[in-house]
Motif scaffolding. Structure first.
Motif, PDB file in Angstrom:
ATOM      1  N   SER A   6      46.910  28.083  76.302  1.00 40.51           N
ATOM      2  CA  SER A   6      48.516  28.114  75.927  1.00 40.51           C
ATOM      3  C   SER A   6      48.201  28.209  74.458  1.00 40.51           C
ATOM      4  O   SER A   6      48.845  29.035  73.680  1.00 40.51           O
ATOM      5  N   SER A  48      47.312  31.749  73.212  1.00 38.67           N
ATOM      6  CA  SER A  48      48.275  32.634  73.204  1.00 38.67           C
ATOM      7  C   SER A  48      49.426  32.483  72.142  1.00 38.67           C
ATOM      8  O   SER A  48      49.821  33.549  71.629  1.00 38.67           O
ATOM      9  N   ALA A  61      47.357  37.894  79.076  1.00 38.53           N
ATOM     10  CA  ALA A  61      47.318  37.231  77.573  1.00 38.53           C
ATOM     11  C   ALA A  61      46.195  37.389  77.131  1.00 38.53           C
ATOM     12  O   ALA A  61      46.083  36.946  75.901  1.00 38.53           O
ATOM     13  N   ARG A 100      55.909  39.232  79.090  1.00 39.78           N
ATOM     14  CA  ARG A 100      54.748  38.362  79.577  1.00 39.78           C
ATOM     15  C   ARG A 100      55.359  37.096  80.262  1.00 39.78           C
ATOM     16  O   ARG A 100      56.000  36.334  79.610  1.00 39.78           O
ATOM     17  N   ARG A 154      54.789  33.414  80.807  1.00 42.14           N
ATOM     18  CA  ARG A 154      54.261  32.251  80.007  1.00 42.14           C
ATOM     19  C   ARG A 154      53.920  30.902  80.832  1.00 42.14           C
ATOM     20  O   ARG A 154      54.573  30.897  81.742  1.00 42.14           O
ATOM     21  N   GLU A 197      52.658  26.889  77.091  1.00 41.67           N
ATOM     22  CA  GLU A 197      53.045  27.452  75.738  1.00 41.67           C
ATOM     23  C   GLU A 197      54.208  26.790  75.054  1.00 41.67           C
ATOM     24  O   GLU A 197      54.200  26.695  73.890  1.00 41.67           O
ATOM     25  N   ARG A 198      55.302  26.604  75.730  1.00 36.12           N
ATOM     26  CA  ARG A 198      56.701  26.376  75.244  1.00 36.12           C
ATOM     27  C   ARG A 198      56.395  24.926  74.616  1.00 36.12           C
ATOM     28  O   ARG A 198      56.921  24.470  73.716  1.00 36.12           O
TER      29      ARG A 198
END
Length: 497
Positions: A36, A39, A81, A424, A426, A430-431
Motif C-alpha cells: 500500500s 502504491s 500496481a 485501479r 485499491r 492504501e486509503r
C-alpha cells in the motif's frame, strides 16, 4: 480537528514527515502495508521527504529490511500496481530499527533514528499484541513521540471485552488525545463501503425510502471459506462474535442505519454512527438463546476439497464459535420493527461480504387478477470479492399475454469494476494509511464507538454463558447450523445465499 473531508490537509493538520511502522516484518506488513505504501509512493500521493521507519524484534538493518521489503513487493503487489521504476526510490525511504517493545528502555535506539526533533509531524502505526500496549506507549513517551505533532494508528485486537478495551484505551489516552488516535477497521477503507454512503446520501431516490415504512429487513453477511489458517493462537478463545461482529459487521450496520450526517467529515459521520450503536436493542440473558445462533464447523468439503473440522485443526476440545448469526434491532423511529440479520462464519460455501436491503411489498398489486406474482425489490450491495450494487426489480416478460401477464424479477446491475474500468482497484489500507499520514480521521473508529460495540457484544456473551448456549455443529461447506436458517424463517425470511 477539522470537520471537512479533503485529501489536501488543512492548515491545522499537516502531513506526517515520518511514518513509524511497528511489526514491520510481520505478515500484515508484507501483504498489505508495504504494498500500500509503495502504491502511494508510485503515484506521488505522499510527500517526497516522508521517511518510513520499520521496527520489530528481528535483528535487521536498513539494507536487509529493504531487501525483505523488495521481496514482499515482488510477491504481493498486484500486476496493475507494479511500477518497477518506482521501486528503488521507495526502498530508499525505508529504514529499520530493531526493538523489543516489551522493554521501554530499548526505545533509545529509535529516538536516535528518529532524529530527536519533537517538531516533526509523526504518524505511528501500531500492530502489536494487546499485552505490549502499555510498554510500547511508555517507550514512545520516553522517545519523545507523544507530542501534539504525533498521531497513532491502532490495529485490532483492541481488547477482548469492554473492560480490557478500556485498559488499552486508557493507556493510549495517557499519551495521545482522542484527536491523535486512529483506531483501524480495514473494512471502512473498502471502496464499496464508502459507496454505501454515496448511494444513500448522493441519490435522492434512495434516502426517502430508507426507513421502516419501506424496508422489511436488512441482511449483512460476511462469509469465509478458510479455517484457522495459522491463526490458532489468536482465534481460539476469541471466536466469530468478537473477531467479526464486534468490529466489521457492527460498523457496516451503523453505516446502513445511520441518519444523514451534516457533512462528510470525521465528527459528523462518527456522531451518527455512535447514535446507531447506542440504539441497538440489548440481547441479554433473557433473549440470547432465541436471538442468536452459535456454530462450530466439523469436517466437510469446501470448493470440492475435503477439509478437517475445527477441533481436528485445533487438536484439542474447544467451545469457540466459528459461526454466529444474530437478529438485531435498532430501536429508533427510522428502524422501528425492522430486523437486522447478521451472520458470519468460517468454512462456508463461498467467500463474500454483502448487505441486502429487502424492501416491502407494493401496497396494492394491479396485476393480481392477471396471474402475475410480484417479488419485493431487493438492493444487494456486494463488498467482496467483486464489488457491485444490484437492484432487483420486476419487469414484464415479452409476449402477447394471452394466458395472463407474466412478470419476472430482473437485476439492474452496477458493477464497480466495469463502471470504473479505468481505475485501479485499491487495497483498503492504501486509503487508511494515506489518511493516517495526512491526519484525516473520518474512516477511523472513535473510542465511544468501540465502547458501544463492546457493551452490546458483552451482553450477548453474558447471555450465552447464563443460558449455556454452546456452538452447534455444522459441516464445512454448508451455510452454518440449521438453527441459523430457523432464525430467519420463523419470520418468513430467507437468507440471500
Amino acid at each position: 480537528m477539522t470537520d471537512a473531508f479533503a485529501r489536501t490537509p488543512s492548515t491545522a493538520v499537516l502531513p506526517a514527515q515520518r511514518l513509524l511502522l511497528f511489526g514491520a516484518t510481520g505478515d500484515l506488513s508484507q501483504r498489505m502495508l508495504l504494498p500500500s505504501l509503495f502504491s502511494l509512493h508510485a503515484e506521488k500521493l505522499i510527500g517526497p521527504d516522508l521517511r518510513i521507519i520499520g521496527t520489530a524484534r528481528s535483528e535487521l538493518n536498513d539494507e536487509t529490511f529493504r531487501a525483505a521489503a523488495a521481496e514482499a513487493l515482488d510477491k504481493f503487489l498486484s500486476p496493475e500496481a507494479r511500477v518497477p521504476d518506482a521501486i528503488p526510490s521507495f526502498l530508499d525511504r525505508l529504514h529499520y530499527v530493531p526493538l523489543d517493545a516489551s522493554k521501554p528502555e530499548s526505545f533509545s535506539a529509535l529516538n536516535a533514528m528518529m532524529g530527536g526533533d519533537p517538531n516533526q509531524h509523526t504518524a505511528i502505526y501500531l500492530s502489536t499484541a494487546p499485552s505490549l500496549f502499555g510498554s510500547t506507549i511508555a517507550g514512545l513517551q520516553s522517545a519523545g513521540l507523544d507530542g501534539p505533532n504525533c498521531r497513532i494508528g491502532l490495529e485490532k485486537p483492541l481488547g477482548h471485552d469492554l473492560a480490557s478495551s478500556a485498559v488499552i484505551n486508557d493507556a493510549v489516552a495517557a499519551a495521545y488525545a482522542e484527536g491523535q488516535t486512529f483506531r483501524i477497521d480495514h473494512y471502512l477503507g473498502k471502496e464499496t463501503v464508502q459507496n454505501l454512503l454515496a448511494l444513500r446520501f448522493g441519490n435522492r431516490m434512495f434516502e426517502p425510502l430508507w426507513n421502516a415504512e419501506n424496508i422489511e429487513h436488512v441482511q449483512i453477511t460476511v462469509s469465509e471459506t478458510v479455517g484457522l489458517e495459522g491463526r490458532v493462537s489468536y482465534y481460539d478463545g476469541v471466536g466469530a462474535l468478537r473477531d467479526m461482529v464486534q468490529n466489521h459487521m457492527l460498523q457496516l450496520l451503523a453505516l446502513v442505519a445511520m441518519e444523514p450526517p451534516a457533512r462528510f467529515g470525521p465528527r459528523s459521520v462518527r456522531d451518527e454512527k455512535v447514535k446507531v450503536l447506542r440504539s441497538l436493542r440489548r440481547i441479554d440473558r433473557a433473549t440470547a438463546a432465541h436471538e442468536t445462533v452459535r456454530g462450530q464447523y466439523t469436517d466437510g468439503a469446501v470448493g470440492g476439497k475435503a477439509v478437517p473440522g475445527y477441533i481436528d485443526e485445533l487438536k484439542q476440545p474447544s467451545n469457540t464459535e466459528t459461526f454466529v448469526a444474530v437478529k438485531a434491532h435498532v430501536d429508533n423511529w427510522r428502524w422501528h420493527g425492522v430486523p437486522f440479520y447478521l451472520r458470519t462464519g468460517k468454512r462456508l460455501p463461498n467467500r463474500h461480504s454483502e448487505i441486502v436491503i429487502q424492501f416491502r411489498e407494493v401496497p396494492h398489486s394491479i396485476f393480481a387478477g392477471r396471474g402475475a406474482v410480484l417479488q419485493s425489490n431487493r438492493l444487494i450491495i456486494r463488498l467482496q470479492p467483486e464489488e457491485n450494487i444490484r437492484l432487483m426489480t420486476m419487469a414484464k416478460e415479452p409476449g402477447l399475454d394471452r394466458d395472463g401477464i407474466r412478470l419476472r424479477e430482473v437485476p439492474l446491475d452496477l458493477s464497480l469494476t466495469t463502471a470504473f474500468a479505468g481505475f485501479r482497484r485499491r487495497i483498503a489500507y492504501e486509503r487508511l494509511l494515506l489518511d493516517l499520514i495526512e491526519g484525516d480521521p473520518t474512516l477511523f473508529v472513535r473510542r465511544d464507538e468501540v465502547e458501544a460495540q463492546w457493551e452490546w457484544i458483552d451482553a450477548i456473551r453474558d447471555g450465552w454463558e447464563a443460558a449455556n448456549v454452546t456452538p452447534r455443529p455444522y459441516s464445512a461447506g454448508t451455510w452454518g447450523p440449521s438453527a441459523a436458517i430457523a432464525l430467519t424463517e420463523r419470520d418468513g425470511v430467507h437468507w440471500n445465499d
